[in-house]
Design an enzyme around this catalytic site. Structure first.
Site, PDB file in Angstrom:
ATOM      1  N   LYS A   1      42.313  27.792  49.909  1.00 52.99           N
ATOM      2  CA  LYS A   1      43.296  27.570  48.844  1.00 52.99           C
ATOM      3  C   LYS A   1      44.713  27.490  49.409  1.00 52.99           C
ATOM      4  O   LYS A   1      45.477  26.579  49.082  1.00 52.99           O
ATOM      5  CB  LYS A   1      43.209  28.682  47.794  1.00 52.99           C
ATOM      6  CG  LYS A   1      44.072  28.404  46.558  1.00 52.99           C
ATOM      7  CD  LYS A   1      43.956  29.510  45.533  1.00 52.99           C
ATOM      8  CE  LYS A   1      44.902  30.647  45.871  1.00 52.99           C
ATOM      9  NZ  LYS A   1      45.010  31.646  44.797  1.00 52.99           N
TER      10      LYS A   1
ATOM     11  N   ASP B   1      43.137  27.676  41.931  1.00 52.14           N
ATOM     12  CA  ASP B   1      43.373  29.098  41.657  1.00 52.14           C
ATOM     13  C   ASP B   1      42.728  29.433  40.310  1.00 52.14           C
ATOM     14  O   ASP B   1      42.001  28.615  39.738  1.00 52.14           O
ATOM     15  CB  ASP B   1      44.878  29.407  41.658  1.00 52.14           C
ATOM     16  CG  ASP B   1      45.610  28.751  40.492  1.00 52.14           C
ATOM     17  OD1 ASP B   1      44.999  27.902  39.784  1.00 52.14           O
ATOM     18  OD2 ASP B   1      46.785  29.086  40.275  1.00 52.14           O
TER      19      ASP B   1
END
Length: 211
Positions: free
Chosen positions: A120, A138
């Site tokens: 991420k 997220d």
């Protein structure tokens, strides 16, 4: 959800916010990398408050490495997991100096080899600092993708891969930011603000919040 509906969703998000960007404050790719590293399980607002105190003086790999773990920990102790994050940030700074001439690498593999940098974080840096089409999924993006039907998936990787496949090419670069902001301020977790949502008529979420 069909392709035409997806295209209209992103066309509207684009019309409402033509140049979306991260809410993290930074001046260089290195500062963005550190800010994203600090933002795990923390709000962008809390990270910005902390980084404003040390980025002006310690905003390069060399300066941050010289500050050291204890020094950085003092600046970020208002952020969760601050000791682990301080350790990773200093180790990352040293690796950048030793292996990358003080520059942030522009490949996912090299970024993910840095301490504390997962998929991420790498995707945020690739997308926001270097203008690469990447999708950092997220909690907000995961929720919006599943709730609306844009890209439903059981885990973040499945959602990421579907978004990369389904988002129309011309919207791919900014899609990450639109979806985060939409999840943060409109399609919120407990009670989505459906009456104020600009894409509610296209969204496939059935139990919409009444006006």
């Amino acid at each position: 959800m069909n392709a035409a509906k997806r295209r209209e969703i992103f066309a509207r998000l684009h019309a409402a916010n033509p140049t979306p960007t991260t809410e993290l404050e930074y001046d260089t790719p290195f500062q963005l990398l550190i800010a994203v590293l600090l933002s795990a399980q923390a709000t962008d607002k809390s990270v910005n408050i902390a980084t404003r105190k040390f980025f002006p003086q310690y905003g390069t790999p060399e300066a941050l490495a010289a500050l050291g773990e204890e020094g950085l920990a003092d600046y970020i102790k208002t952020i969760g997991l601050f000791r682990t994050k301080a350790k990773n940030a200093i180790a990352t700074s040293k690796i950048l100096i030793e292996q990358h001439a003080g520059q942030v690498p522009q490949t996912r593999e090299a970024l993910e080899a840095l301490p504390g940098v997962g998929r991420k974080t790498a995707n945020v840096v690739l997308n926001t600092a270097f203008g690469q089409a990447a999708m950092a999924v997220d909690t907000h993006i995961f929720r919006v993708s599943n709730r609306t039907g844009i890209a439903p998936g059981k885990n973040v990787l499945e959602v990421e891969l579907k978004l990369m496949k389904f988002v129309p090419q011309e919207y791919l670069l900014d899609a990450h930011h639109w979806l985060i902001l939409h999840g943060r301020y409109v399609c919120v977790a407990r009670k989505p603000k459906c009456p104020q949502c600009g894409i509610s008529d296209l969204c496939e979420f059935k139990p919409k919040t009444p006006a």
